[in-house]
Design a protein around this motif. Structure first.
Motif, mmCIF file in Angstrom:
data_model
loop_
_atom_site.group_PDB
_atom_site.id
_atom_site.type_symbol
_atom_site.label_atom_id
_atom_site.label_comp_id
_atom_site.label_asym_id
_atom_site.label_seq_id
_atom_site.Cartn_x
_atom_site.Cartn_y
_atom_site.Cartn_z
ATOM 1 N N ARG A 35 0.854 -1.145 -0.087
ATOM 2 C CA ARG A 35 -0.021 -0.025 0.065
ATOM 3 C C ARG A 35 0.857 1.248 -0.275
ATOM 4 N NH1 ARG A 35 -2.995 -2.966 3.800
ATOM 5 N NH2 ARG A 35 -4.994 -3.748 2.913
ATOM 6 N N GLU A 75 -9.667 -4.089 -2.512
ATOM 7 C CA GLU A 75 -9.722 -2.643 -2.191
ATOM 8 C C GLU A 75 -9.814 -1.878 -3.655
ATOM 9 O OE1 GLU A 75 -6.541 -1.775 0.518
ATOM 10 O OE2 GLU A 75 -7.191 -3.459 1.823
ATOM 11 N N GLY A 76 -9.710 -2.572 -4.383
ATOM 12 C CA GLY A 76 -9.527 -1.688 -5.875
ATOM 13 C C GLY A 76 -8.177 -1.159 -6.114
ATOM 14 N N LEU A 77 -7.074 -1.527 -5.434
ATOM 15 C CA LEU A 77 -5.939 -1.104 -5.940
ATOM 16 C C LEU A 77 -5.211 -1.619 -6.966
ATOM 17 C CD1 LEU A 77 -4.676 -0.521 -2.299
ATOM 18 C CD2 LEU A 77 -5.814 1.241 -3.557
ATOM 19 N N VAL A 91 -6.503 5.629 -11.438
ATOM 20 C CA VAL A 91 -7.336 6.543 -10.743
ATOM 21 C C VAL A 91 -7.933 7.951 -11.672
ATOM 22 C CG1 VAL A 91 -7.894 7.838 -8.499
ATOM 23 C CG2 VAL A 91 -6.212 5.905 -8.578
ATOM 24 N N GLN A 95 -12.291 10.907 -9.769
ATOM 25 C CA GLN A 95 -12.246 10.101 -8.317
ATOM 26 C C GLN A 95 -11.373 11.030 -7.590
ATOM 27 O OE1 GLN A 95 -10.849 6.421 -10.550
ATOM 28 N NE2 GLN A 95 -12.821 5.478 -9.412
ATOM 29 N N TYR A 99 -12.501 11.924 -3.671
ATOM 30 C CA TYR A 99 -11.912 11.434 -2.757
ATOM 31 C C TYR A 99 -11.444 12.668 -1.591
ATOM 32 C CZ TYR A 99 -11.385 6.914 -5.006
ATOM 33 O OH TYR A 99 -11.641 5.757 -5.516
ATOM 34 N N ASP A 171 -8.894 3.961 4.122
ATOM 35 C CA ASP A 171 -9.344 3.614 2.578
ATOM 36 C C ASP A 171 -9.418 4.473 1.796
ATOM 37 O OD1 ASP A 171 -10.795 1.369 1.048
ATOM 38 O OD2 ASP A 171 -12.163 3.192 0.885
ATOM 39 N N ARG A 175 -6.965 4.541 -1.897
ATOM 40 C CA ARG A 175 -7.639 4.565 -3.033
ATOM 41 C C ARG A 175 -7.207 5.737 -3.862
ATOM 42 N NH1 ARG A 175 -12.012 0.918 -3.848
ATOM 43 N NH2 ARG A 175 -12.828 -0.066 -1.957
ATOM 44 N N ARG A 177 -4.133 7.196 -3.692
ATOM 45 C CA ARG A 177 -2.785 7.105 -4.001
ATOM 46 C C ARG A 177 -1.947 8.772 -3.615
ATOM 47 N NH1 ARG A 177 -3.256 2.935 -7.903
ATOM 48 N NH2 ARG A 177 -5.213 2.201 -7.015
#
Length: 232
Positions: A35, A75-77, A91, A95, A99, A171, A175, A177
């Protein structure tokens, strides 16, 4: 380790962190390290990485790495690529804006409230993390920057006493970054952004709610700028 790029330059291997001062499985530690690498932009959108290649970098077996990648996929990463490995997901600008908006709605009032509600001793305990952020920025160590930045911000939010809120922000950070960190560091602007953590802490300890709101608003704006700079 990048699919189809035999001559590609490899980023430095992410360190295996100790999570929250407790013993943790390789799977958890590898997931956290990945991550950090994703957030810092060491693993870029579109790149494909195999579990065995990442395992070799970490010096562990492929099994915990594969399990960690599956966690990141949930987690969609990353996305699974059959017979190749896992592709780092992209991304969109929309988005990133969303975020940032959600983080601002959550973090600005929550942190501002700490100016009058948090124990100064607990706030002061976050200073070492803030100093680590500054030191990492000065050294250009983006993985260390992300790790210290995560500890600082989530530790600060934890003082509000809402564990679910902390997980929501964790989270969102993952997502979104921060892959603009590379450009920000190269331009010499990262240390100034890092210093905002100490500025925020000083405002909180001084019980200056207005200053806290101002620093938080400015800081989140800089974070969004990091993301944007990655695409410029």
């Amino acid at each position: 380790m990048t699919g189809g790029a035999s001559g590609a330059v490899r980023p430095a291997a992410p360190r295996l962190p100790v999570l929250g001062g407790r013993r943790s499985s390789y799977r958890e530690r590898v997931a956290e390290a990945l991550r950090a690498a994703l957030i810092a932009g060491e693993l870029r959108p579109g790149q494909v990485h195999s579990a065995p290649a990442l395992a070799a970098r970490f010096g562990v077996s492929a099994t915990p790495v594969r399990e960690a990648l599956l966690d990141l996929a949930k987690e969609g990463l990353v996305d699974a690529v059959p017979n190749k490995g896992f592709r780092v997901t992209d991304v969109s600008e929309r988005q990133l804006d969303e975020y940032t908006h959600v983080r601002a709605l959550i973090e600005i009032p929550t942190v501002a409230a700490l100016a009058t509600g948090a124990d100064p001793v607990e706030l002061e305990a976050l200073r070492p993390a803030a100093r680590e952020i500054v030191a990492a920025a000065a050294a250009g160590d983006l993985i260390a920057y992300v790790e210290a930045d995560t500890r600082f911000h989530l530790g600060l939010l934890a003082l509000a006493g809402n564990a679910h809120l902390v997980e929501v922000v964790r989270d969102l950070r993952g997502r979104a970054r921060l892959y603009g960190l590379t450009a920000l560091s190269a331009s010499g602007r990262l240390p100034a952004s890092a210093e905002e953590h100490l500025e925020l802490l000083d405002a909180l300890i001084a019980r200056d709610e207005r200053a806290v709101r101002e620093v938080m608003t400015r800081h989140l704006g800089h974070v969004r700028g990091m993301w944007a700079s990655a695409e410029s």
